[in-house]
Design a protein around this motif. Structure first.
Motif, mmCIF file in Angstrom:
data_model
loop_
_atom_site.group_PDB
_atom_site.id
_atom_site.type_symbol
_atom_site.label_atom_id
_atom_site.label_comp_id
_atom_site.label_asym_id
_atom_site.label_seq_id
_atom_site.Cartn_x
_atom_site.Cartn_y
_atom_site.Cartn_z
ATOM 1 N N HIS A 39 15.991 3.852 -35.475
ATOM 2 C CA HIS A 39 15.465 3.909 -33.690
ATOM 3 C C HIS A 39 14.943 5.182 -34.261
ATOM 4 C CE1 HIS A 39 17.716 3.341 -29.921
ATOM 5 N NE2 HIS A 39 17.341 4.681 -29.927
ATOM 6 N N GLU A 47 11.346 0.303 -29.730
ATOM 7 C CA GLU A 47 10.751 0.784 -29.374
ATOM 8 C C GLU A 47 9.364 1.347 -29.549
ATOM 9 O OE1 GLU A 47 12.714 4.089 -26.191
ATOM 10 O OE2 GLU A 47 13.559 2.331 -25.463
ATOM 11 N N LEU A 51 7.175 3.796 -27.272
ATOM 12 C CA LEU A 51 7.741 4.560 -26.265
ATOM 13 C C LEU A 51 6.492 5.766 -26.695
ATOM 14 C CD1 LEU A 51 9.782 6.207 -25.000
ATOM 15 C CD2 LEU A 51 9.897 7.140 -27.353
ATOM 16 N N GLN A 79 14.313 -2.350 -22.961
ATOM 17 C CA GLN A 79 15.019 -1.780 -22.737
ATOM 18 C C GLN A 79 13.885 -0.680 -21.138
ATOM 19 O OE1 GLN A 79 16.411 -0.891 -27.014
ATOM 20 N NE2 GLN A 79 14.936 0.532 -25.805
ATOM 21 N N TYR A 96 14.842 1.586 -17.870
ATOM 22 C CA TYR A 96 15.753 2.484 -17.226
ATOM 23 C C TYR A 96 15.065 2.521 -15.573
ATOM 24 C CZ TYR A 96 17.368 3.538 -21.292
ATOM 25 O OH TYR A 96 18.822 3.783 -22.449
ATOM 26 N N MET A 120 16.633 12.267 -15.978
ATOM 27 C CA MET A 120 14.831 12.334 -16.183
ATOM 28 C C MET A 120 14.437 12.326 -15.395
ATOM 29 S SD MET A 120 16.661 12.407 -19.498
ATOM 30 C CE MET A 120 15.325 12.038 -20.654
ATOM 31 N N GLU A 142 18.975 -2.087 -23.997
ATOM 32 C CA GLU A 142 19.213 -1.235 -23.163
ATOM 33 C C GLU A 142 19.339 -1.360 -22.079
ATOM 34 O OE1 GLU A 142 17.453 3.143 -25.230
ATOM 35 O OE2 GLU A 142 17.950 1.622 -26.650
ATOM 36 N N GLU A 189 20.524 13.121 -26.399
ATOM 37 C CA GLU A 189 19.428 12.641 -25.853
ATOM 38 C C GLU A 189 17.993 13.302 -26.306
ATOM 39 O OE1 GLU A 189 18.548 10.153 -24.393
ATOM 40 O OE2 GLU A 189 16.439 10.455 -24.042
ATOM 41 N N TRP A 190 17.529 13.738 -28.028
ATOM 42 C CA TRP A 190 16.023 13.979 -27.633
ATOM 43 C C TRP A 190 16.075 15.100 -27.600
ATOM 44 C CZ3 TRP A 190 16.274 11.295 -32.094
ATOM 45 C CH2 TRP A 190 17.166 9.864 -31.716
HETATM 46 C C1 BGC Z 1 16.130 5.331 -26.497
HETATM 47 C C2 BGC Z 1 17.506 6.342 -26.692
HETATM 48 C C3 BGC Z 1 17.103 7.427 -25.178
HETATM 49 C C4 BGC Z 1 17.273 6.216 -24.115
HETATM 50 C C5 BGC Z 1 17.325 7.068 -22.538
HETATM 51 C C6 BGC Z 1 15.524 5.186 -24.978
HETATM 52 O O1 BGC Z 1 13.538 5.140 -25.264
HETATM 53 O O2 BGC Z 1 15.375 4.270 -27.726
HETATM 54 O O3 BGC Z 1 17.858 6.998 -27.633
HETATM 55 O O4 BGC Z 1 18.296 8.084 -25.537
HETATM 56 O O5 BGC Z 1 15.761 5.043 -23.964
HETATM 57 O O6 BGC Z 1 16.386 8.224 -22.843
#
Ligand code: BGC
Length: 403
Positions: free
Chosen positions: A114, A159, A162, A272, A274, A296, A324, A369-370
């Motif tokens: 990951h 991902e 990404l 995944q 959002y 975000m 996710e 969060e990275w």
């Molecule tokens: C990732 C996670 C990240 C989440 C929210 C995904 O792209 O797998 O590691 O925290 O999105 O941004």
């Protein structure tokens, strides 16, 4: 509202990733990047949620909340701290964690990579190096030999698309800034050989990752245990506004089809999602001033999940796992509403005949969060980072409400 009808064996869970929750992942490339003077990270990950030590009570809490599955990643940088040197102690750590999942009636869904990569691999060119698929398969083989009998579902990599998605969203090219040169220097490679999984868009990176996935797929199927294997993709629901149809089509190819096309033969596709991405004649249309957004900056649009499930299922013909889905917000009310609407999308997908096998909320905990650090709150469980105290939010009970 009509009752939700989920299959009996449907997996309900929350998800995390090792680096975002474990703490002190000092042998990973991310730890190095977080500490560069030129860093793009808002803050270092530090102790994170100390999940490395606190997993027993964390798993007990997730079970108490009603979940029957947990998606987490095992950390390559801990398991193979130097090339070819495997840590029995770390493998035992993850074995204990897997056993604890089963003791609580939780099915473990394990991600083998990951985002984070051991430092030694970065010195060899990371995910740009042609030997990396072989190295990744060797790590997966060793790990699955030790852990495979306790794994319920495996995701090889998280991902791989990404970087491509970020390249369309970020207003600048990360590979041209001072951070990139400093990072390359830190790993002793030239900037063009900085194979960072999350940020490189060169086609070579995709080839290396998919070769690694294929090899890992075979290795995971030939070790102990008998579990489905797949990978996960970052899928936004790409919608065209008037005049944007052609551009939307091109983006769907670059961000989704180019990856989904490579999944035939896999046991599932991890979706995944959002948000959605609106595309007009000039490209991405930013969300309007009046819409609700997550931390975000993305529009509140839980219905995106219906679109991405449908798209991934139609493109691959294989079962879907929602690995996710979530909403970052300081308050919890919108998140709760988001989950309810998203779960309605999952129910509708099932009713329309799509084979959706499970749903994982991102994330179990407020975590690292990275590059955004600890500011975005994705968790269904709040974590006080000074005391490490956990407090479930109302959205943590979403699952129970729907059963
Ligand atoms: C990732 C996670 C990240 C989440 C929210 C995904 O792209 O797998 O590691 O925290 O999105 O941004």
């Amino acid at each position: 509202m009509p009752a939700f009808t989920f299959p009996k064996d449907f997996l309900w869970g929350a998800a995390t990733a090792a680096h975002q929750v474990e703490g002190n992942n000092i042998n990973s490339e991310s730890w190095v990047l977080e500490h560069l003077p030129e860093t793009i990270y808002a803050e270092p990950s530090g102790d994170a949620c100390d999940h490395y030590h606190r997993y027993p009570s964390d798993l007990a809490l997730l079970a108490e909340l009603g979940f029957n599955a947990y998606r987490f990643s095992i950390e390559w940088a801990r398991i193979e701290p130097e090339e070819g040197e495997f840590s029995y102690a770390e493998l035992e750590h993850y074995r204990r964690m897997l056993a604890a999942c089963h003791e609580h009636g939780i099915k473990p869904v394990v991600t083998f990579h990951h985002f984070t990569t051991p430092r030694w691999l970065m010195r060899a060119g990371g995910w740009m190096d042609e030997k990396t698929p072989e190295r990744f398969a060797r790590y997966c083989e060793r790990a699955t030999k030790h852990l495979g009998d306790l794994i319920s579902v495996a995701c090889t990599v998280n991902e791989p698309n990404l970087a491509m998605l970020l390249s369309k969203l970020l207003p600048f090219n990360l590979q041209e800034g001072p951070f990139w040169n400093a990072a390359a220097q830190a790993f002793g490679v030239t900037p063009d050989r900085l194979g960072l999984f999350q940020f490189v868009t060169q086609p070579q990176l995709r080839d290396v990752i998919f070769e690694a996935h294929r090899r890992a797929f075979d290795v995971l199927h030939s070790g102990p245990g008998n579990f489905p294997v797949g990978l996960t993709l970052a899928l936004v629901d790409i919608q065209a506004t008037e005049g944007g149809e052609h551009k939307a089509q091109v983006l769907r190819r670059q961000l989704a089809d180019d990856y989904l096309d490579l999944l035939h033969g896999d046991d599932f596709v991890g979706v995944q999602t959002y948000a959605r991405m609106l595309i007009g004649p000039d490209g991405v249309v930013p969300p309007g001033q009046d819409v609700e957004r997550n931390q975000m900056g993305e529009e509140y649009y839980p219905e995106a999940l219906a679109g991405t499930i449908r798209y991934a299922a139609a493109a691959t013909g294989i079962p879907v796992i929602v690995t996710e889905n979530g909403f970052s917000h300081t308050g919890d009310a919108l998140r709760l509403q988001y989950f309810q609407a998203a779960l309605r999308c999952v129910a509708d997908s099932l009713e329309s005949g799509i084979d959706v096998r499970s749903y994982f909320a991102w994330s179990a905990f407020d975590n690292f969060e990275w590059n955004s650090g600890y500011r975005p709150k994705f968790g269904i469980i709040a974590v006080d980072r000074a005391t490490q105290q956990r407090t479930p939010k109302p959205s943590a009970c979403t699952v129970l409400l729907l059963l």
